[in-house]
Design a protein around this motif. Sequence first.
Motif, short mmCIF file in Angstrom:
data_model
loop_
_atom_site.label_atom_id
_atom_site.label_comp_id
_atom_site.label_asym_id
_atom_site.label_seq_id
_atom_site.Cartn_x
_atom_site.Cartn_y
_atom_site.Cartn_z
N LEU A 284 9.15 -45.31 -10.69
CA LEU A 284 9.78 -43.99 -10.77
C LEU A 284 8.98 -43.02 -9.92
N GLN B 273 9.33 -38.93 -7.88
CA GLN B 273 10.10 -37.70 -7.73
C GLN B 273 10.63 -37.59 -6.30
N THR B 274 11.67 -36.79 -6.16
CA THR B 274 12.24 -36.53 -4.84
C THR B 274 11.15 -36.05 -3.89
N SER C 161 17.44 -39.09 -4.08
CA SER C 161 18.20 -39.75 -5.14
C SER C 161 19.08 -40.88 -4.60
N THR D 36 17.74 -44.45 -4.91
CA THR D 36 17.65 -45.13 -6.20
C THR D 36 18.49 -46.41 -6.18
N THR E 64 13.49 -45.82 -8.71
CA THR E 64 14.24 -44.70 -9.25
C THR E 64 13.63 -43.41 -8.75
N VAL E 65 14.46 -42.59 -8.12
CA VAL E 65 14.01 -41.31 -7.58
C VAL E 65 14.62 -40.20 -8.43
N SER E 66 13.77 -39.41 -9.04
CA SER E 66 14.24 -38.34 -9.92
C SER E 66 14.10 -37.00 -9.23
N SER E 67 15.00 -36.09 -9.58
CA SER E 67 14.95 -34.75 -8.98
C SER E 67 14.11 -33.81 -9.80
#
Length: 122
Positions: free
Chosen positions: A11, A13-14, A87, A90, A119-122
């Motif tokens: 995981l 972040q953007t 995102s 992902t 997984t790329v989270s914003s």
Amino acid sequence: QVQLVESGGGLVQTGGSLRLSCAASGSDSSINVMGWYRQSPGKERELVAVHTRTGSTKYADPVKGRFYISRDNAKQTVYLQMVNLNSEDTAVYYCYAAGVVVSGTFYGGPFWGQGTQVTVSS
């Protein structure tokens, strides 16, 4: 004929970075093409980047300039350095191999790893 084992997903972040690794088993083997594909939910598996044994590379348009594929032939390992992730990146990332010679016998493949989640989270 050859087993591929991926590592390095997770995981992030953007805007972050990740590095994926894929090691092929078999000391008496030679692999022509190694690379990465990815698959998002509801979508078909798509090419990310591939690297031939002689050094040629190919990237999918969405990752050009952000992803960098490299390879260590002696270690039968391929890497994918991913920067500036968003995102749309992902997906489950699958290691890929084709054109494999094991103990003098040729296997066209393709061969796939088990996949690693990015997984790329914003």
